[in-house]
Design an enzyme around this catalytic site. Structure first.
Site, short mmCIF file in Angstrom:
data_model
loop_
_atom_site.label_atom_id
_atom_site.label_comp_id
_atom_site.label_asym_id
_atom_site.label_seq_id
_atom_site.Cartn_x
_atom_site.Cartn_y
_atom_site.Cartn_z
N LYS A 77 0.84 -1.21 0.00
CA LYS A 77 0.00 0.00 0.00
C LYS A 77 0.86 1.24 0.00
CE LYS A 77 -4.19 1.77 0.81
NZ LYS A 77 -3.96 2.65 -0.34
N LYS A 101 5.41 2.80 8.43
CA LYS A 101 4.21 3.57 8.80
C LYS A 101 3.05 2.61 9.07
CE LYS A 101 4.00 7.22 6.29
NZ LYS A 101 3.76 8.19 5.21
N ASP A 106 -0.51 -0.30 12.94
CA ASP A 106 -1.13 -1.62 12.86
C ASP A 106 -2.13 -1.73 11.71
OD1 ASP A 106 0.30 -2.76 15.00
OD2 ASP A 106 -1.04 -1.81 16.45
N LYS A 113 4.98 2.47 -3.07
CA LYS A 113 4.83 3.85 -3.53
C LYS A 113 4.96 3.88 -5.03
CE LYS A 113 4.16 7.83 -1.41
NZ LYS A 113 3.50 8.01 -0.10
N SER A 369 -7.32 5.04 4.59
CA SER A 369 -7.30 4.23 3.36
C SER A 369 -7.61 2.77 3.69
CB SER A 369 -5.93 4.30 2.70
OG SER A 369 -5.84 5.44 1.86
P1 NAD Z 1 -0.30 18.33 -2.42
O1 NAD Z 1 0.14 18.23 -3.82
O2 NAD Z 1 -1.76 18.30 -2.12
O3 NAD Z 1 0.27 19.68 -1.74
C1 NAD Z 1 1.63 20.02 -1.69
C2 NAD Z 1 1.70 21.53 -1.52
O4 NAD Z 1 3.05 21.91 -1.26
C3 NAD Z 1 1.24 22.30 -2.78
O5 NAD Z 1 0.35 23.33 -2.40
C4 NAD Z 1 2.56 22.85 -3.34
O6 NAD Z 1 2.39 24.06 -4.06
C5 NAD Z 1 3.35 23.06 -2.06
N1 NAD Z 1 4.80 23.14 -2.28
C6 NAD Z 1 5.56 22.51 -3.20
N2 NAD Z 1 6.87 22.83 -3.04
C7 NAD Z 1 6.92 23.68 -2.00
C8 NAD Z 1 7.97 24.38 -1.34
N3 NAD Z 1 9.23 24.25 -1.75
N4 NAD Z 1 7.67 25.17 -0.30
C9 NAD Z 1 6.40 25.30 0.13
N5 NAD Z 1 5.34 24.67 -0.44
C10 NAD Z 1 5.60 23.87 -1.50
O7 NAD Z 1 0.47 17.18 -1.66
P2 NAD Z 1 0.06 16.47 -0.29
O8 NAD Z 1 -0.79 15.31 -0.60
O9 NAD Z 1 -0.40 17.48 0.69
O10 NAD Z 1 1.49 15.89 0.16
C11 NAD Z 1 2.45 16.68 0.82
C12 NAD Z 1 3.42 15.79 1.56
O11 NAD Z 1 2.68 14.96 2.47
C13 NAD Z 1 4.23 14.83 0.68
O12 NAD Z 1 5.49 14.63 1.27
C14 NAD Z 1 3.42 13.54 0.76
O13 NAD Z 1 4.23 12.40 0.49
C15 NAD Z 1 2.99 13.59 2.22
N6 NAD Z 1 1.82 12.77 2.53
C16 NAD Z 1 0.63 12.92 1.88
C17 NAD Z 1 -0.46 12.14 2.25
C18 NAD Z 1 -1.83 12.31 1.62
O14 NAD Z 1 -2.78 11.66 2.10
N7 NAD Z 1 -2.01 13.15 0.64
C19 NAD Z 1 -0.33 11.16 3.26
C20 NAD Z 1 0.90 11.04 3.92
C21 NAD Z 1 1.96 11.85 3.54
#
Ligand code: NAD
Length: 478
Positions: A77, A101, A106, A113, A369
Protein backbone atom coordinates in the site's frame (compact mmCIF):
# COMPACT_ATOMS: atom_id res chain seq x y z
CA UNK A 1 23.45 7.77 -5.05
CA UNK A 2 24.25 11.18 -3.58
CA UNK A 3 27.62 12.69 -4.38
CA UNK A 4 27.03 16.18 -2.95
CA UNK A 5 29.27 17.37 -0.14
CA UNK A 6 28.76 20.03 2.52
CA UNK A 7 31.26 22.93 2.89
CA UNK A 8 32.69 20.90 5.80
CA UNK A 9 33.53 18.08 3.36
CA UNK A 10 30.81 15.80 4.76
CA UNK A 11 28.74 13.80 2.27
CA UNK A 12 25.17 15.14 1.95
CA UNK A 13 22.78 12.20 1.96
CA UNK A 14 19.80 12.07 -0.37
CA UNK A 15 16.30 11.14 0.82
CA UNK A 16 16.75 7.39 0.23
CA UNK A 17 20.10 7.34 2.01
CA UNK A 18 18.54 9.22 4.94
CA UNK A 19 15.75 6.65 5.26
CA UNK A 20 18.23 3.77 5.04
CA UNK A 21 20.40 5.40 7.71
CA UNK A 22 17.41 5.83 10.00
CA UNK A 23 16.57 2.12 9.57
CA UNK A 24 20.19 1.10 10.24
CA UNK A 25 20.46 3.24 13.37
CA UNK A 26 17.19 1.93 14.78
CA UNK A 27 17.89 -1.64 13.67
CA UNK A 28 21.12 -1.63 15.69
CA UNK A 29 19.01 -1.07 18.81
CA UNK A 30 16.88 -4.17 18.18
CA UNK A 31 17.75 -7.84 18.48
CA UNK A 32 16.70 -8.50 14.88
CA UNK A 33 19.44 -10.58 13.17
CA UNK A 34 21.50 -8.83 10.46
CA UNK A 35 20.29 -10.94 7.52
CA UNK A 36 16.69 -10.23 8.42
CA UNK A 37 17.45 -6.52 8.86
CA UNK A 38 18.96 -6.51 5.37
CA UNK A 39 15.76 -8.06 4.00
CA UNK A 40 13.65 -5.50 5.88
CA UNK A 41 15.67 -2.66 4.29
CA UNK A 42 15.55 -3.59 0.61
CA UNK A 43 12.74 -3.01 -1.90
CA UNK A 44 11.09 -6.32 -2.83
CA UNK A 45 9.91 -5.18 -6.29
CA UNK A 46 10.97 -2.16 -8.36
CA UNK A 47 9.19 -1.47 -11.64
CA UNK A 48 10.09 1.32 -14.02
CA UNK A 49 7.75 2.11 -16.87
CA UNK A 50 8.27 4.36 -19.91
CA UNK A 51 5.20 4.91 -22.04
CA UNK A 52 4.12 7.24 -24.84
CA UNK A 53 1.35 9.78 -24.41
CA UNK A 54 -0.14 12.08 -27.01
CA UNK A 55 -0.33 15.68 -25.79
CA UNK A 56 -1.07 19.03 -27.44
CA UNK A 57 2.70 19.27 -28.04
CA UNK A 58 2.89 15.90 -29.83
CA UNK A 59 4.01 12.50 -28.48
CA UNK A 60 5.91 12.44 -25.19
CA UNK A 61 7.64 9.63 -23.34
CA UNK A 62 6.47 9.60 -19.72
CA UNK A 63 8.42 7.79 -17.00
CA UNK A 64 6.82 6.22 -13.95
CA UNK A 65 7.69 3.82 -11.13
CA UNK A 66 5.97 1.48 -8.72
CA UNK A 67 7.96 0.10 -5.82
CA UNK A 68 6.68 -2.58 -3.47
CA UNK A 69 9.05 -2.27 -0.58
CA UNK A 70 7.78 -5.14 1.53
CA UNK A 71 5.67 -8.23 0.97
CA UNK A 72 5.68 -9.31 4.62
CA UNK A 73 1.99 -8.41 4.51
CA UNK A 74 -0.21 -8.09 1.43
CA UNK A 75 -1.54 -6.09 -0.26
CA UNK A 76 1.24 -3.55 -0.47
CA UNK A 77 0.00 0.00 0.00
CA UNK A 78 1.20 3.49 -0.80
CA UNK A 79 0.42 6.67 -2.68
CA UNK A 80 1.17 7.77 -6.23
CA UNK A 81 2.93 11.09 -6.66
CA UNK A 82 3.01 13.33 -9.74
CA UNK A 83 6.18 15.35 -9.51
CA UNK A 84 8.84 16.59 -11.93
CA UNK A 85 11.41 15.71 -9.24
CA UNK A 86 10.35 12.05 -9.05
CA UNK A 87 13.02 9.38 -9.45
CA UNK A 88 13.52 5.75 -8.45
CA UNK A 89 15.44 6.47 -5.27
CA UNK A 90 12.75 8.86 -4.06
CA UNK A 91 10.04 6.27 -4.71
CA UNK A 92 12.07 3.57 -2.95
CA UNK A 93 12.52 5.84 0.08
CA UNK A 94 8.80 6.63 0.19
CA UNK A 95 7.87 2.95 -0.22
CA UNK A 96 10.17 1.97 2.66
CA UNK A 97 8.59 4.62 4.89
CA UNK A 98 5.18 3.12 4.07
CA UNK A 99 6.23 -0.29 5.38
CA UNK A 100 7.15 1.13 8.78
CA UNK A 101 4.21 3.57 8.80
CA UNK A 102 1.74 0.71 8.32
CA UNK A 103 3.45 -1.27 11.08
CA UNK A 104 3.30 1.67 13.50
CA UNK A 105 -0.46 2.13 13.10
CA UNK A 106 -1.13 -1.62 12.86
CA UNK A 107 -2.50 -1.44 9.33
CA UNK A 108 -1.95 -4.94 7.85
CA UNK A 109 -0.21 -3.90 4.62
CA UNK A 110 3.30 -3.96 3.20
CA UNK A 111 4.74 -0.64 2.02
CA UNK A 112 4.65 0.61 -1.58
CA UNK A 113 4.83 3.85 -3.53
CA UNK A 114 4.50 5.07 -7.09
CA UNK A 115 5.40 8.15 -9.06
CA UNK A 116 4.97 9.67 -12.48
CA UNK A 117 7.63 12.18 -13.42
CA UNK A 118 5.50 15.11 -14.60
CA UNK A 119 4.66 18.61 -13.54
CA UNK A 120 0.88 18.38 -13.63
CA UNK A 121 0.58 22.10 -14.33
CA UNK A 122 1.92 21.43 -17.85
CA UNK A 123 -0.95 19.10 -18.79
CA UNK A 124 -4.66 19.52 -19.45
CA UNK A 125 -7.13 17.43 -17.48
CA UNK A 126 -7.69 15.23 -20.52
CA UNK A 127 -3.94 14.60 -20.82
CA UNK A 128 -3.66 13.82 -17.11
CA UNK A 129 -6.47 11.30 -17.49
CA UNK A 130 -4.70 9.66 -20.42
CA UNK A 131 -1.42 9.49 -18.48
CA UNK A 132 -3.13 8.06 -15.38
CA UNK A 133 -5.07 5.42 -17.29
CA UNK A 134 -2.01 4.33 -19.29
CA UNK A 135 0.13 4.11 -16.13
CA UNK A 136 -2.61 1.97 -14.54
CA UNK A 137 -2.75 -0.30 -17.60
CA UNK A 138 1.04 -0.74 -17.38
CA UNK A 139 0.70 -1.72 -13.69
CA UNK A 140 -2.08 -4.19 -14.57
CA UNK A 141 0.11 -5.81 -17.26
CA UNK A 142 2.80 -6.40 -14.66
CA UNK A 143 0.36 -7.63 -11.97
CA UNK A 144 1.38 -4.66 -9.82
CA UNK A 145 -2.09 -3.45 -8.81
CA UNK A 146 -5.15 -5.12 -7.30
CA UNK A 147 -7.09 -5.32 -4.04
CA UNK A 148 -5.02 -8.30 -2.90
CA UNK A 149 -1.71 -7.23 -4.48
CA UNK A 150 -0.96 -3.52 -4.33
CA UNK A 151 -3.36 -0.67 -3.55
CA UNK A 152 -2.29 2.90 -4.47
CA UNK A 153 -3.67 6.11 -2.94
CA UNK A 154 -3.25 9.89 -3.39
CA UNK A 155 0.04 11.61 -2.62
CA UNK A 156 1.80 14.81 -3.69
CA UNK A 157 0.20 16.08 -6.90
CA UNK A 158 -2.67 13.56 -7.01
CA UNK A 159 -6.15 13.40 -5.51
CA UNK A 160 -9.56 11.73 -5.71
CA UNK A 161 -9.95 12.32 -9.46
CA UNK A 162 -6.80 10.37 -10.36
CA UNK A 163 -7.88 7.57 -8.00
CA UNK A 164 -11.27 7.37 -9.78
CA UNK A 165 -9.50 7.00 -13.17
CA UNK A 166 -7.29 4.26 -11.71
CA UNK A 167 -10.29 2.36 -10.26
CA UNK A 168 -12.22 2.68 -13.51
CA UNK A 169 -9.30 1.44 -15.63
CA UNK A 170 -8.71 -1.49 -13.27
CA UNK A 171 -12.42 -2.42 -13.31
CA UNK A 172 -12.46 -2.33 -17.13
CA UNK A 173 -9.73 -4.99 -17.17
CA UNK A 174 -11.28 -7.05 -14.32
CA UNK A 175 -15.00 -7.22 -15.11
CA UNK A 176 -15.46 -10.34 -12.96
CA UNK A 177 -13.69 -9.04 -9.87
CA UNK A 178 -16.41 -8.06 -7.41
CA UNK A 179 -13.75 -6.42 -5.21
CA UNK A 180 -12.27 -4.33 -8.04
CA UNK A 181 -13.00 -1.02 -6.25
CA UNK A 182 -10.56 -2.09 -3.51
CA UNK A 183 -7.67 -1.73 -6.00
CA UNK A 184 -7.10 1.90 -4.96
CA UNK A 185 -8.12 4.18 -2.08
CA UNK A 186 -8.77 7.90 -1.77
CA UNK A 187 -11.53 7.62 -4.39
CA UNK A 188 -14.46 10.04 -4.60
CA UNK A 189 -17.38 9.07 -2.37
CA UNK A 190 -19.54 8.16 -5.37
CA UNK A 191 -16.85 5.77 -6.68
CA UNK A 192 -16.40 3.69 -3.52
CA UNK A 193 -14.56 6.26 -1.42
CA UNK A 194 -15.06 6.79 2.29
CA UNK A 195 -16.06 9.87 4.23
CA UNK A 196 -13.10 11.50 5.95
CA UNK A 197 -10.33 10.23 3.61
CA UNK A 198 -9.57 13.59 1.97
CA UNK A 199 -8.82 15.25 5.31
CA UNK A 200 -7.48 12.12 7.06
CA UNK A 201 -3.76 12.91 6.95
CA UNK A 202 -4.17 16.46 8.29
CA UNK A 203 -6.78 15.42 10.84
CA UNK A 204 -4.58 12.52 11.94
CA UNK A 205 -1.68 14.95 12.32
CA UNK A 206 -3.79 17.11 14.64
CA UNK A 207 -4.86 14.03 16.67
CA UNK A 208 -1.23 12.90 16.89
CA UNK A 209 0.05 16.29 17.93
CA UNK A 210 -2.68 16.60 20.56
CA UNK A 211 -1.39 13.37 22.08
CA UNK A 212 2.29 14.37 21.72
CA UNK A 213 1.63 17.70 23.49
CA UNK A 214 -0.46 16.16 26.29
CA UNK A 215 2.45 15.07 28.49
CA UNK A 216 3.42 17.86 30.90
CA UNK A 217 6.94 16.46 31.50
CA UNK A 218 7.71 16.32 27.75
CA UNK A 219 6.40 19.86 27.21
CA UNK A 220 8.31 21.20 30.22
CA UNK A 221 11.57 20.07 28.55
CA UNK A 222 10.62 22.24 25.57
CA UNK A 223 9.63 25.19 27.76
CA UNK A 224 5.99 24.78 26.68
CA UNK A 225 2.69 24.27 28.45
CA UNK A 226 0.85 20.96 27.82
CA UNK A 227 -1.95 21.03 25.24
CA UNK A 228 -2.32 22.64 21.83
CA UNK A 229 -4.33 25.69 22.95
CA UNK A 230 -2.50 28.94 22.24
CA UNK A 231 0.48 27.36 20.48
CA UNK A 232 1.73 29.27 17.42
CA UNK A 233 2.09 27.25 14.23
CA UNK A 234 3.83 27.71 10.86
CA UNK A 235 2.77 25.34 8.06
CA UNK A 236 4.86 24.71 4.94
CA UNK A 237 2.83 23.52 1.92
CA UNK A 238 -0.84 24.46 1.65
CA UNK A 239 -1.95 21.34 -0.20
CA UNK A 240 -4.00 18.42 1.04
CA UNK A 241 -1.92 17.68 4.14
CA UNK A 242 -0.91 21.26 5.00
CA UNK A 243 -4.36 22.79 4.60
CA UNK A 244 -6.14 20.15 6.67
CA UNK A 245 -3.41 20.08 9.31
CA UNK A 246 -3.63 23.88 9.64
CA UNK A 247 -7.40 23.79 9.78
CA UNK A 248 -7.63 21.11 12.49
CA UNK A 249 -4.79 22.61 14.52
CA UNK A 250 -6.61 25.96 14.43
CA UNK A 251 -9.81 24.20 15.52
CA UNK A 252 -7.84 22.66 18.40
CA UNK A 253 -6.90 26.16 19.61
CA UNK A 254 -3.57 26.79 17.84
CA UNK A 255 -2.80 30.13 16.20
CA UNK A 256 -1.55 29.53 12.66
CA UNK A 257 0.76 32.50 12.11
CA UNK A 258 2.51 31.40 8.91
CA UNK A 259 1.60 29.52 5.72
CA UNK A 260 4.48 28.87 3.34
CA UNK A 261 4.06 27.99 -0.33
CA UNK A 262 6.73 27.39 -3.02
CA UNK A 263 6.72 31.06 -4.10
CA UNK A 264 6.44 32.87 -0.76
CA UNK A 265 4.66 32.90 2.58
CA UNK A 266 1.86 34.65 4.44
CA UNK A 267 2.75 35.79 7.94
CA UNK A 268 0.27 37.16 10.47
CA UNK A 269 1.16 36.99 14.18
CA UNK A 270 -2.51 37.56 15.04
CA UNK A 271 -3.41 34.26 13.31
CA UNK A 272 -4.43 33.42 9.73
CA UNK A 273 -8.03 32.47 8.94
CA UNK A 274 -7.27 29.12 7.32
CA UNK A 275 -10.71 28.52 5.84
CA UNK A 276 -10.71 32.03 4.30
CA UNK A 277 -7.22 31.47 2.89
CA UNK A 278 -8.39 28.20 1.34
CA UNK A 279 -11.39 29.93 -0.21
CA UNK A 280 -9.05 32.56 -1.66
CA UNK A 281 -6.70 29.85 -2.99
CA UNK A 282 -9.61 27.98 -4.63
CA UNK A 283 -10.48 31.17 -6.51
CA UNK A 284 -6.99 32.09 -7.69
CA UNK A 285 -5.23 28.65 -7.53
CA UNK A 286 -2.57 30.30 -5.34
CA UNK A 287 -2.22 31.96 -1.95
CA UNK A 288 -0.20 34.79 -3.54
CA UNK A 289 -1.98 38.13 -3.20
CA UNK A 290 -4.09 37.12 -0.17
CA UNK A 291 -5.11 40.50 1.20
CA UNK A 292 -4.41 39.84 4.92
CA UNK A 293 -1.10 39.52 6.78
CA UNK A 294 2.38 40.19 5.39
CA UNK A 295 3.71 38.53 2.23
CA UNK A 296 7.24 37.14 2.68
CA UNK A 297 9.07 36.59 -0.57
CA UNK A 298 11.60 34.01 0.68
CA UNK A 299 9.78 30.73 1.43
CA UNK A 300 12.93 28.96 2.65
CA UNK A 301 13.67 31.70 5.20
CA UNK A 302 10.07 31.50 6.42
CA UNK A 303 10.85 28.06 7.87
CA UNK A 304 12.93 29.96 10.42
CA UNK A 305 10.01 32.05 11.74
CA UNK A 306 9.62 32.18 15.52
CA UNK A 307 6.84 29.73 16.48
CA UNK A 308 6.04 26.81 18.79
CA UNK A 309 5.26 24.23 16.08
CA UNK A 310 6.59 24.02 12.52
CA UNK A 311 4.62 21.69 10.24
CA UNK A 312 6.58 20.91 7.04
CA UNK A 313 3.89 19.49 4.70
CA UNK A 314 5.36 19.90 1.22
CA UNK A 315 8.32 17.76 0.22
CA UNK A 316 11.41 16.00 1.56
CA UNK A 317 14.76 17.57 2.55
CA UNK A 318 13.40 20.94 3.68
CA UNK A 319 15.16 21.06 7.05
CA UNK A 320 18.80 20.23 6.50
CA UNK A 321 22.07 20.63 8.39
CA UNK A 322 22.30 24.05 6.71
CA UNK A 323 19.14 25.63 8.18
CA UNK A 324 18.57 23.42 11.27
CA UNK A 325 20.73 25.66 13.50
CA UNK A 326 18.40 28.60 12.70
CA UNK A 327 15.03 26.84 13.15
CA UNK A 328 13.21 28.54 16.04
CA UNK A 329 10.24 26.20 16.47
CA UNK A 330 10.24 24.00 19.59
CA UNK A 331 8.37 21.16 17.84
CA UNK A 332 8.74 19.93 14.24
CA UNK A 333 5.55 18.10 13.25
CA UNK A 334 6.29 16.23 10.03
CA UNK A 335 3.27 16.25 7.72
CA UNK A 336 5.39 15.57 4.62
CA UNK A 337 7.49 12.46 4.13
CA UNK A 338 11.17 13.01 4.84
CA UNK A 339 11.18 16.80 5.40
CA UNK A 340 14.03 16.58 7.95
CA UNK A 341 17.37 15.00 7.08
CA UNK A 342 19.10 12.85 9.67
CA UNK A 343 21.97 15.36 9.90
CA UNK A 344 19.42 18.11 10.61
CA UNK A 345 17.66 15.99 13.18
CA UNK A 346 20.91 15.41 15.06
CA UNK A 347 21.28 19.20 15.26
CA UNK A 348 17.65 19.69 16.32
CA UNK A 349 17.94 16.97 18.98
CA UNK A 350 21.09 18.58 20.37
CA UNK A 351 19.16 21.87 20.54
CA UNK A 352 16.35 20.19 22.50
CA UNK A 353 13.77 20.51 19.70
CA UNK A 354 11.21 17.71 19.50
CA UNK A 355 10.65 16.10 16.09
CA UNK A 356 7.39 14.16 15.74
CA UNK A 357 8.32 11.95 12.79
CA UNK A 358 6.55 11.49 9.44
CA UNK A 359 6.25 7.70 9.67
CA UNK A 360 3.94 8.23 12.65
CA UNK A 361 2.45 11.69 12.25
CA UNK A 362 1.20 11.47 8.66
CA UNK A 363 -0.09 7.89 9.03
CA UNK A 364 -3.71 9.12 9.25
CA UNK A 365 -3.97 8.89 5.47
CA UNK A 366 -3.09 5.21 5.26
CA UNK A 367 -5.20 4.46 8.32
CA UNK A 368 -8.37 5.80 6.68
CA UNK A 369 -7.30 4.23 3.36
CA UNK A 370 -7.35 0.93 5.26
CA UNK A 371 -10.92 1.69 6.37
CA UNK A 372 -11.85 2.47 2.75
CA UNK A 373 -10.35 -0.81 1.55
CA UNK A 374 -12.32 -2.69 4.24
CA UNK A 375 -15.48 -0.87 3.13
CA UNK A 376 -14.83 -1.88 -0.50
CA UNK A 377 -14.30 -5.52 0.44
CA UNK A 378 -17.37 -5.63 2.69
CA UNK A 379 -19.53 -3.75 0.17
CA UNK A 380 -21.37 -1.87 2.90
CA UNK A 381 -21.06 1.62 4.35
CA UNK A 382 -19.84 1.68 7.95
CA UNK A 383 -22.77 2.35 10.30
CA UNK A 384 -25.41 1.24 7.82
CA UNK A 385 -26.48 -1.82 9.84
CA UNK A 386 -26.32 -0.44 13.36
CA UNK A 387 -26.88 3.33 13.30
CA UNK A 388 -30.67 3.19 13.72
CA UNK A 389 -30.44 0.32 16.24
CA UNK A 390 -27.98 2.28 18.39
CA UNK A 391 -30.06 5.46 18.23
CA UNK A 392 -33.18 3.58 19.32
CA UNK A 393 -31.35 1.84 22.20
CA UNK A 394 -29.97 5.19 23.47
CA UNK A 395 -33.41 6.75 23.12
CA UNK A 396 -34.94 3.98 25.27
CA UNK A 397 -32.18 4.48 27.84
CA UNK A 398 -32.97 8.21 28.03
CA UNK A 399 -36.64 7.34 28.45
CA UNK A 400 -35.78 5.00 31.35
CA UNK A 401 -33.65 7.74 33.00
CA UNK A 402 -36.53 10.21 32.60
CA UNK A 403 -39.06 7.89 34.16
CA UNK A 404 -36.84 6.97 37.15
CA UNK A 405 -35.40 10.47 37.87
CA UNK A 406 -38.20 12.71 36.65
CA UNK A 407 -35.65 14.70 34.60
CA UNK A 408 -36.85 15.78 31.14
CA UNK A 409 -34.28 15.94 28.30
CA UNK A 410 -34.70 18.76 25.78
CA UNK A 411 -35.11 17.90 22.10
CA UNK A 412 -31.52 19.10 21.47
CA UNK A 413 -30.15 16.92 24.30
CA UNK A 414 -32.05 13.91 22.95
CA UNK A 415 -30.66 14.53 19.48
CA UNK A 416 -27.06 14.66 20.67
CA UNK A 417 -27.31 11.80 23.23
CA UNK A 418 -29.49 9.35 21.28
CA UNK A 419 -27.40 9.46 18.12
CA UNK A 420 -26.24 6.38 16.22
CA UNK A 421 -22.78 6.48 14.65
CA UNK A 422 -22.51 7.54 10.99
CA UNK A 423 -19.64 6.50 8.73
CA UNK A 424 -17.76 9.75 9.41
CA UNK A 425 -18.16 9.30 13.22
CA UNK A 426 -16.70 5.80 12.99
CA UNK A 427 -13.86 6.85 10.68
CA UNK A 428 -12.84 9.73 12.95
CA UNK A 429 -13.15 7.58 16.05
CA UNK A 430 -10.97 4.86 14.48
CA UNK A 431 -8.45 7.48 13.32
CA UNK A 432 -8.21 9.19 16.70
CA UNK A 433 -7.85 5.91 18.56
CA UNK A 434 -5.16 4.76 16.11
CA UNK A 435 -3.13 7.97 16.42
CA UNK A 436 -3.33 8.01 20.23
CA UNK A 437 -2.47 4.31 20.59
CA UNK A 438 0.47 4.53 18.17
CA UNK A 439 1.98 7.56 19.93
CA UNK A 440 1.73 5.81 23.28
CA UNK A 441 3.60 2.79 21.86
CA UNK A 442 6.35 5.02 20.42
CA UNK A 443 6.70 7.01 23.66
CA UNK A 444 6.87 3.82 25.75
CA UNK A 445 9.53 2.38 23.41
CA UNK A 446 11.58 5.56 23.90
CA UNK A 447 11.17 5.60 27.68
CA UNK A 448 12.05 1.88 27.97
CA UNK A 449 15.49 2.16 26.35
CA UNK A 450 17.85 4.99 27.41
CA UNK A 451 19.81 4.51 24.15
CA UNK A 452 16.78 5.80 22.23
CA UNK A 453 17.00 9.58 22.28
CA UNK A 454 14.29 10.66 19.83
CA UNK A 455 10.80 9.74 18.63
CA UNK A 456 11.92 8.80 15.08
CA UNK A 457 14.32 6.16 16.34
CA UNK A 458 11.66 4.90 18.76
CA UNK A 459 9.09 4.72 15.94
CA UNK A 460 11.52 2.79 13.69
CA UNK A 461 12.55 0.42 16.51
CA UNK A 462 8.93 -0.53 17.23
CA UNK A 463 8.08 -0.86 13.53
CA UNK A 464 11.18 -2.92 12.66
CA UNK A 465 10.36 -5.27 15.52
CA UNK A 466 6.79 -5.73 14.26
CA UNK A 467 7.91 -6.41 10.66
CA UNK A 468 10.62 -8.81 11.89
CA UNK A 469 8.10 -10.70 14.02
CA UNK A 470 5.88 -11.25 10.97
CA UNK A 471 8.84 -12.57 8.94
CA UNK A 472 9.89 -14.88 11.79
CA UNK A 473 6.34 -16.16 12.31
CA UNK A 474 6.06 -16.83 8.58
CA UNK A 475 9.13 -19.02 8.96
CA UNK A 476 11.00 -17.10 6.25
CA UNK A 477 13.98 -16.96 8.59
CA UNK A 478 13.68 -20.18 10.65
P1 NAD B 1 -0.30 18.33 -2.42
O1 NAD B 1 0.14 18.23 -3.82
O2 NAD B 1 -1.76 18.30 -2.12
O3 NAD B 1 0.27 19.68 -1.74
C1 NAD B 1 1.63 20.02 -1.69
C2 NAD B 1 1.70 21.53 -1.52
O4 NAD B 1 3.05 21.91 -1.26
C3 NAD B 1 1.24 22.30 -2.78
O5 NAD B 1 0.35 23.33 -2.40
C4 NAD B 1 2.56 22.85 -3.34
O6 NAD B 1 2.39 24.06 -4.06
C5 NAD B 1 3.35 23.06 -2.06
N1 NAD B 1 4.80 23.14 -2.28
C6 NAD B 1 5.56 22.51 -3.20
N2 NAD B 1 6.87 22.83 -3.04
C7 NAD B 1 6.92 23.68 -2.00
C8 NAD B 1 7.97 24.38 -1.34
N3 NAD B 1 9.23 24.25 -1.75
N4 NAD B 1 7.67 25.17 -0.30
C9 NAD B 1 6.40 25.30 0.13
N5 NAD B 1 5.34 24.67 -0.44
C10 NAD B 1 5.60 23.87 -1.50
O7 NAD B 1 0.47 17.18 -1.66
P2 NAD B 1 0.06 16.47 -0.29
O8 NAD B 1 -0.79 15.31 -0.60
O9 NAD B 1 -0.40 17.48 0.69
O10 NAD B 1 1.49 15.89 0.16
C11 NAD B 1 2.45 16.68 0.82
C12 NAD B 1 3.42 15.79 1.56
O11 NAD B 1 2.68 14.96 2.47
C13 NAD B 1 4.23 14.83 0.68
O12 NAD B 1 5.49 14.63 1.27
C14 NAD B 1 3.42 13.54 0.76
O13 NAD B 1 4.23 12.40 0.49
C15 NAD B 1 2.99 13.59 2.22
N6 NAD B 1 1.82 12.77 2.53
C16 NAD B 1 0.63 12.92 1.88
C17 NAD B 1 -0.46 12.14 2.25
C18 NAD B 1 -1.83 12.31 1.62
O14 NAD B 1 -2.78 11.66 2.10
N7 NAD B 1 -2.01 13.15 0.64
C19 NAD B 1 -0.33 11.16 3.26
C20 NAD B 1 0.90 11.04 3.92
C21 NAD B 1 1.96 11.85 3.54
Amino acid sequence: MSTATAPTGEKILNFHENVMLAIERAGALTDVPKGLLDQIKVSNVVVKINFPVRTSRGYEVISGWRVQHSHHKLPAKGGIRYSPLGDQEEVEALAALMTFKCAIVDVPFGGAKGAIKIDRRNYTEEELERITRRYTAELIKRNCIGPAIDVPAPDYGTGAKEMAWIADTYAAFHGNDINALGCVTGKPLTQGGIRGRVEATGRGLAFGLTEACRHAEDMAKLGLQPGLAGKSVVVQGFGNVGYHAARYLAEAGCRVIGVIEWDGAIYDPAGIDIVALDEYRKGTRSITGYPHGTWLTDPKAALELECDILVPSALENQITAENAPRIKARIIAEGANGPTTIAAEDILNARGIMVVPDLYLNAGGVTVSYFEWLKNLSHVRFGRMDKRFEATAYDRLLGAIESTTGKRFTAAERLSLAHGADEIDLVNSGLEDTMIGAFQQIRETKLRDPRIKDLRTAAFVGAIQKVATTYLELGVFP
